[in-house]
Design a protein around this motif. Sequence first.
Motif, PDB file in Angstrom:
ATOM      1  N   UNK A 193      50.907  40.733  35.505  1.00  0.00           N
ATOM      2  CA  UNK A 193      49.675  40.367  35.476  1.00  0.00           C
ATOM      3  C   UNK A 193      48.774  40.997  34.329  1.00  0.00           C
ATOM      4  N   UNK A 194      48.923  42.391  34.463  1.00  0.00           N
ATOM      5  CA  UNK A 194      48.453  43.214  33.746  1.00  0.00           C
ATOM      6  C   UNK A 194      48.591  43.152  32.075  1.00  0.00           C
ATOM      7  N   UNK A 195      49.903  42.694  31.880  1.00  0.00           N
ATOM      8  CA  UNK A 195      50.458  42.346  30.462  1.00  0.00           C
ATOM      9  C   UNK A 195      49.799  41.276  29.863  1.00  0.00           C
ATOM     10  N   UNK A 196      49.137  40.272  30.990  1.00  0.00           N
ATOM     11  CA  UNK A 196      48.562  39.063  30.376  1.00  0.00           C
ATOM     12  C   UNK A 196      47.186  39.261  29.968  1.00  0.00           C
TER      13      UNK A 196
ATOM     14  N   UNK B 125      40.722  36.507  36.764  1.00  0.00           N
ATOM     15  CA  UNK B 125      42.017  36.081  36.076  1.00  0.00           C
ATOM     16  C   UNK B 125      42.015  36.740  34.616  1.00  0.00           C
ATOM     17  N   UNK B 126      43.126  37.052  34.081  1.00  0.00           N
ATOM     18  CA  UNK B 126      43.289  37.452  32.659  1.00  0.00           C
ATOM     19  C   UNK B 126      42.695  36.561  31.761  1.00  0.00           C
ATOM     20  N   UNK B 127      42.569  35.343  31.985  1.00  0.00           N
ATOM     21  CA  UNK B 127      42.019  34.056  31.035  1.00  0.00           C
ATOM     22  C   UNK B 127      40.649  34.146  31.062  1.00  0.00           C
ATOM     23  N   UNK B 128      40.156  35.034  31.925  1.00  0.00           N
ATOM     24  CA  UNK B 128      38.600  34.846  32.277  1.00  0.00           C
ATOM     25  C   UNK B 128      37.887  36.154  31.545  1.00  0.00           C
TER      26      UNK B 128
ATOM     27  N   UNK C 290      33.925  36.504  31.083  1.00  0.00           N
ATOM     28  CA  UNK C 290      33.142  37.617  31.968  1.00  0.00           C
ATOM     29  C   UNK C 290      32.532  38.685  31.144  1.00  0.00           C
ATOM     30  N   UNK C 291      32.974  38.928  29.784  1.00  0.00           N
ATOM     31  CA  UNK C 291      32.446  39.735  28.968  1.00  0.00           C
ATOM     32  C   UNK C 291      31.199  39.328  28.671  1.00  0.00           C
TER      33      UNK C 291
ATOM     34  N   UNK D  92      37.982  44.619  35.411  1.00  0.00           N
ATOM     35  CA  UNK D  92      37.896  43.567  36.440  1.00  0.00           C
ATOM     36  C   UNK D  92      39.198  42.950  36.689  1.00  0.00           C
ATOM     37  N   UNK D  93      39.677  42.463  35.382  1.00  0.00           N
ATOM     38  CA  UNK D  93      40.896  41.714  35.357  1.00  0.00           C
ATOM     39  C   UNK D  93      42.354  42.694  36.365  1.00  0.00           C
TER      40      UNK D  93
END
Length: 454
Positions: A10-13, A55-58, A62-63, A48-49
């Motif tokens: 997940x972190x890599x995404x 989610x990573x694509x958010x 969020x920023x 936060x991700x």
Amino acid sequence: MDQRVTTTDVRRRIPRTDAVLGDPRLIEAAQRLGSGAVKAAVRQAQERARAGAIAPDGVADTAVALLPRTAGGLRPVINATGVVLHTNLGRASLSAAARRAVREAAGPTDIELDLRTGVRARRGHAALAALRERVPSGAAAHVVNNGAAALVLVATAIAAGKEIVISRGEMVEIGDGFRLPDLLVSTGARLREVGTTNRTSVADYAAVIGPETAFVLKVHPSNFRVTGFTRAAGTGELAALGVPVVVDIGSGLLAPHPLLPDEPDAETRLRAGASLVTASGDKLLGGPQCGLLLGQEELVRTVSRHPLARALRVDKLTLAALEATLTGPETPTAVALAAGPAGLRHRAERLASALAADGIDVRAVESAASVGGGGAPGVTLPSAALSLPERYAAALRTGPVPVVGRLEAGRCLLDLRAVAREDDERLAEAVRSVGGPAATDPAAGAVTDPAAEG
């Protein structure tokens, strides 16, 4: 599957910083707010991700949501404390006219130029003319950067090396540990105290006035009242002693106010014989922070030409806001003071009904508001408030639209007297954003009552 491997995947995404900064919304924000603020928002979103909160694509969305409204650090808040002029919240809110004037004055202006003749003009001449028009008994006027500075400038220009005669009952502390005697002594003047804490007569002043007396100073008590067996000499009595009388009215009331009959005003004190009156501009006047001096032309000229006056002068934004406050429509401070209890109750009931329909523990209650800022000590303004569970206090203060209320009897009260009517829906949305009974945090409301510092 191993949970650690899943977390790593997940972190890599999570998108790289430079990729997120390429979002058109963030490119525009960097031009408006600066790259530092935008990068900080991106880093917060990435954290936060990583924590699994989004989610990573958010991250980009969020920023964008985390971006500050302006490049400055001050955040606008809704003042629901019930203190109209709350010192911790910047005292008076500027009128719409004053805000527009500040925006117009942000660029080059004719602050010290006569556009008709092309020669240098007196700084702030329009604002000073507006001030004299509002206080006809003031032959001349001068403006400095705050109320304490006005008094310090007068003492420095007129009393350095000489005596200022003052009642012991008026040796006040004006807030944050600053004491009037310390300020005055710092100017090189000597203080000659007369009378007692609760009783000072004109004879007490007369007994000490002599060749070393620069002026008699009369100070309106701030944030307290002395009641009972009391006596104080009036401005007219002191003016008859034959020396200049300087009256510090403090809260900036220019003329009598029907709701504040015991609050001194500049026009009345000058008519009674005061040589100079000093006051604050960001209190009952409802303007920007500044110090006002009004009175005899010769004394104002002496004060305004002293070298210290240059160090205490106000900028073009303050002058623009002050003039618009003096000549423009009713200020938010005036509106808040004049608000009727019935109208406030109606607003509170309407808001409480709408919020209760959303499952929120809320009710409309009677409340007691105050003027604040050292003005009208002891005066209670009947008001109305929304009563919410205590946990709302901290949650509302730290929300997207900060709302500052007060704690009372284990409940969070949102007093409506200082809340503009047009902000009612913003206030309701802020309450809704906190959520209903499920979002409980027993420690959230453990805060000092903000109204205590008003």
